[in-house]
Enzyme design. Structure first.
Site, PDB file in Angstrom:
ATOM      1  N   ASP A  92       9.612   0.710 -43.318  1.00 55.71           N
ATOM      2  CA  ASP A  92      11.074   0.683 -43.229  1.00 55.71           C
ATOM      3  C   ASP A  92      11.627   2.019 -42.732  1.00 55.71           C
ATOM      4  OD1 ASP A  92      13.420  -0.778 -43.572  1.00 55.71           O
ATOM      5  OD2 ASP A  92      13.771   0.011 -45.590  1.00 55.71           O
ATOM      6  N   HIS A 191      23.581   1.587 -48.257  1.00 59.54           N
ATOM      7  CA  HIS A 191      22.378   2.047 -48.949  1.00 59.54           C
ATOM      8  C   HIS A 191      22.770   2.817 -50.208  1.00 59.54           C
ATOM      9  CE1 HIS A 191      20.350   1.810 -44.830  1.00 59.54           C
ATOM     10  NE2 HIS A 191      19.701   0.953 -45.594  1.00 59.54           N
ATOM     11  N   HIS A 224      19.996  -4.899 -45.663  1.00 61.23           N
ATOM     12  CA  HIS A 224      19.761  -3.630 -46.342  1.00 61.23           C
ATOM     13  C   HIS A 224      20.926  -3.383 -47.305  1.00 61.23           C
ATOM     14  CE1 HIS A 224      16.660  -1.722 -43.518  1.00 61.23           C
ATOM     15  NE2 HIS A 224      16.927  -2.916 -42.981  1.00 61.23           N
ATOM     16  N   ASN A 246      15.907  -6.780 -48.266  1.00 62.93           N
ATOM     17  CA  ASN A 246      15.246  -5.568 -48.754  1.00 62.93           C
ATOM     18  C   ASN A 246      15.606  -5.343 -50.220  1.00 62.93           C
ATOM     19  OD1 ASN A 246      14.413  -5.365 -46.128  1.00 62.93           O
ATOM     20  ND2 ASN A 246      15.156  -3.277 -45.817  1.00 62.93           N
ATOM     21  N   ARG A 249      15.703  -1.009 -56.126  1.00 61.84           N
ATOM     22  CA  ARG A 249      15.905  -0.808 -57.563  1.00 61.84           C
ATOM     23  C   ARG A 249      16.066  -2.112 -58.332  1.00 61.84           C
ATOM     24  NH1 ARG A 249      20.035   3.754 -59.244  1.00 61.84           N
ATOM     25  NH2 ARG A 249      19.431   2.777 -61.219  1.00 61.84           N
TER      26      ARG A 249
END
Length: 297
Positions: A92, A191, A224, A246, A249
């Site tokens: 990635d 992100h 993402h 994706n 966590r």
């Protein structure tokens, strides 16, 4: 075909990541690409995939190549490809040209070439160049169109750059000109942790659907920026055409919490066995949410 073989007669249809995501497109579900930082994560994803009979992707960052080295990457690929269900290995956010060069020497299945910090035309030229190089190694390519802000482990924070949302009208042109196999659009996703209001406030699902409609199922969409995202929003995104999700966590928080609380109490063997089981359970739950459970041939 295992990545690295030179017979390209059936490329990209013989590439593992390509097959996994196109099966997902045909079946109307998504496949988790689980970020793994150590062998605990690798074992958890493989065991979860086999238990749920689910396809999966193990996702690593360039950090893995630097810190753990190419031999560890080869271990991941060998373990993934030995599973009883389809599990591909994806690199990635490969930004540095030197990292791309090294990645193309490894037996991975797919790579994300992240040139989103470049101007749009430069992004197109660079992605097209890398896609041609990757094809010679049997490796498929994901690219980011627009710019997804934020940062997480292994990804530099792009906070100094302006977010650029993907224009659905230009998405088809981008994929055709670059030849990339998978597209990661910017549709309000971020992100790392979301500001107040969360992903529910920022995700523009209408834009995501317009992008999916513009490029069609031949180029599966990748999401993402999925922490935190509620289950119902994942399902809505899948309904619009998302095929690779994706996961970072969301899958490992319970694992890291257990390790932090028990590292000084349990013997290392017991700590690893119990923590991997917790990690595996989290991955299994996400496979149910994404609809990939029971989909492995």
């Amino acid at each position: 075909m295992v990545s690295g073989q030179k017979d390209l007669a059936d490329f990209p249809a013989n590439n593992l990541t390509w097959r996994i995501l196109h099966d997902a497109a045909e079946g109307g579900y998504a496949v988790g690409a689980f970020n793994c930082y150590n062998n605990d994560g690798v074992m958890a994803v493989i065991r979860a995939a086999e238990a749920k009979r689910s396809p999966a992707l193990i996702e690593i960052f360039p950090w893995t190549m630097h810190f753990q080295g190419p031999h560890f990457v080869k271990y991941i690929v060998e373990a993934a490809h030995a599973a009883s269900v389809p599990i591909g290995v994806h690199l990635d956010h490969c930004m540095d040209p030197a990292d791309v060069k090294q990645a193309l020497s490894l037996p991975i299945d797919s790579i994300m070439v992240d040139a989103s910090r470049l101007e749009p035309e430069d992004n197109i030229r660079y992605c097209r160049e890398i896609t041609e190089l990757a094809k010679a190694q049997g490796i498929t390519v994901e690219a980011e169109m627009g710019r997804i802000n934020g940062g997480e482990d292994g990804i530099p924070d792009a906070g100094h750059l302006e977010e650029i949302l993907t224009d659905p009208q230009h998405a088809a042109d981008f994929t055709q000109r670059t030849g990339v196999h998978f597209l990661a659009p910017s549709f309000g996703n971020i992100h790392g942790p979301y500001p107040e209001g969360g992903s529910e406030k920022y995700w523009q699902l209408d834009r995501l659907k317009s992008i999916a409609d513009a490029i069609g199922p031949a180029v599966p969409l990748v999401i993402h920026g999925t922490h935190p995202v509620p289950d119902w929003l994942f399902r809505k995104a899948i309904d619009t055409g998302a095929r690779k999700i994706n996961i970072n966590r969301n899958a490992r928080d319970e694992y890291t919490k257990f390790v932090a609380e028990n590292a000084g109490r349990l013997e290392l063997t017991a700590l690893k066995e119990q923590s991997v089981a917790i990690y595996q359970k989290s991955v299994e739950s996400l496979m149910d949410v994404l609809g990939s459970s029971g989909r492995a041939p």
